[in-house]
Design a protein around this motif. Structure first.
Motif, PDB file in Angstrom:
ATOM      1  N   LEU A   1       0.796  -1.121  -0.138  1.00  0.00           N
ATOM      2  CA  LEU A   1       0.036  -0.157  -0.309  1.00  0.00           C
ATOM      3  C   LEU A   1       0.662   1.545   0.165  1.00  0.00           C
ATOM      4  O   LEU A   1       0.366   2.452   0.456  1.00  0.00           O
ATOM      5  CB  LEU A   1      -0.727  -0.735   0.872  1.00  0.00           C
TER       6      LEU A   1
ATOM      7  N   LEU B   1      -0.144   4.504  -2.085  1.00  0.00           N
ATOM      8  CA  LEU B   1      -1.885   4.759  -2.565  1.00  0.00           C
ATOM      9  C   LEU B   1      -2.262   6.347  -2.277  1.00  0.00           C
ATOM     10  O   LEU B   1      -1.935   7.095  -1.531  1.00  0.00           O
ATOM     11  CB  LEU B   1      -2.075   4.011  -1.448  1.00  0.00           C
ATOM     12  N   GLN B   2      -2.476   6.520  -3.550  1.00  0.00           N
ATOM     13  CA  GLN B   2      -3.008   7.764  -3.758  1.00  0.00           C
ATOM     14  C   GLN B   2      -5.170   7.174  -4.424  1.00  0.00           C
ATOM     15  O   GLN B   2      -4.884   6.911  -5.054  1.00  0.00           O
ATOM     16  CB  GLN B   2      -2.559   8.356  -4.731  1.00  0.00           C
ATOM     17  N   VAL B   3      -5.804   7.788  -3.151  1.00  0.00           N
ATOM     18  CA  VAL B   3      -7.095   7.975  -3.859  1.00  0.00           C
ATOM     19  C   VAL B   3      -7.818   8.657  -3.687  1.00  0.00           C
ATOM     20  O   VAL B   3      -7.728   9.733  -3.406  1.00  0.00           O
ATOM     21  CB  VAL B   3      -8.058   6.773  -2.149  1.00  0.00           C
TER      22      VAL B   3
ATOM     23  N   ILE C   1     -10.614   3.677  -0.847  1.00  0.00           N
ATOM     24  CA  ILE C   1     -10.416   2.029  -1.204  1.00  0.00           C
ATOM     25  C   ILE C   1     -10.376   1.178  -1.722  1.00  0.00           C
ATOM     26  O   ILE C   1      -9.237   0.086  -2.342  1.00  0.00           O
ATOM     27  CB  ILE C   1      -8.924   1.938   0.693  1.00  0.00           C
TER      28      ILE C   1
ATOM     29  N   LYS D   1      -9.674   0.468  -5.184  1.00  0.00           N
ATOM     30  CA  LYS D   1      -8.429   0.337  -5.997  1.00  0.00           C
ATOM     31  C   LYS D   1      -8.116  -1.342  -5.503  1.00  0.00           C
ATOM     32  O   LYS D   1      -6.656  -1.042  -6.187  1.00  0.00           O
ATOM     33  CB  LYS D   1      -7.536   1.303  -5.138  1.00  0.00           C
TER      34      LYS D   1
ATOM     35  N   HIS E   1      -7.932  -3.118  -1.898  1.00  0.00           N
ATOM     36  CA  HIS E   1      -7.330  -3.230  -1.001  1.00  0.00           C
ATOM     37  C   HIS E   1      -8.709  -2.864   0.026  1.00  0.00           C
ATOM     38  O   HIS E   1      -9.101  -2.356   0.859  1.00  0.00           O
ATOM     39  CB  HIS E   1      -6.316  -2.465  -1.186  1.00  0.00           C
TER      40      HIS E   1
ATOM     41  N   VAL F   1      -1.715   7.056   3.633  1.00  0.00           N
ATOM     42  CA  VAL F   1      -2.888   7.342   2.232  1.00  0.00           C
ATOM     43  C   VAL F   1      -3.017   8.564   1.825  1.00  0.00           C
ATOM     44  O   VAL F   1      -3.188   9.412   2.542  1.00  0.00           O
ATOM     45  CB  VAL F   1      -4.426   6.465   2.726  1.00  0.00           C
TER      46      VAL F   1
END
Length: 156
Positions: A72, A75-77, A102, A105, A107, A141
């Motif tokens: 992770l 991680l960018q949302v 998330i 994505k 995960h 994140v």
């Protein structure tokens, strides 16, 4: 109330430590969720006998959390919300919204109680949110709150 921690608890202690907690916290959270046992003579003796098993299990959980953290990393949302001209949201973004983003994505192993959000997000911007995978393993994140999908292209 004194308890012996069976697993590491954030802001309280590591597995195997004897800590003093408020009665309600021990009775309503730690003991029912098998995170601790009361520190009686009998429980201390049983804990000492099982200490090696508990330590190996906690080490295995720590290793699994570190592997998840490696997957992770960075991680960018993106979360799309309506906002006023000055950037304030009509509403807010909470931990549930972050978890949905998330999960989108891919995960799905992260749960809502893993997200540590001191207060809801109320502005259009990029925010760093801490996700606790284990009491000793935290990741950051990047949550980008935007107005439309066109802004995703601009930021990338």
């Amino acid at each position: 109330m004194e308890v012996i921690l069976l697993e590491s608890v954030r802001k309280l202690g590591i597995a195997g430590s004897k800590v003093k907690v408020k009665d309600g916290f021990g009775r309503n959270y730690l003991i029912p969720f098998s995170k601790a046992v009361r520190a009686t003579k009998d429980n201390i003796a049983v804990f000492e006998a099982k200490k090696a098993v508990i330590d190996s299990e906690n080490a295995k959980n720590l290793l699994a959390a570190q592997e998840k953290a490696a997957k992770l990393d960075n991680l960018q949302v993106y979360i799309i919300r309506q906002a006023a001209d000055d950037g304030r949201l009509f509403g807010s973004v909470g931990s549930k919204d972050i978890i949905v983003a998330i999960h989108e994505k891919g995960h799905t192993e992260i749960e809502r109680n893993n997200v540590i959000l001191s207060k809801p997000i109320k502005t259009i911007a990029s925010h760093d949110v801490v996700v606790s995978l284990h009491p000793e393993v935290n990741i950051v994140v990047k949550v980008n709150v935007i107005r439309s999908e066109d802004e995703i292209v601009k930021q990338d």
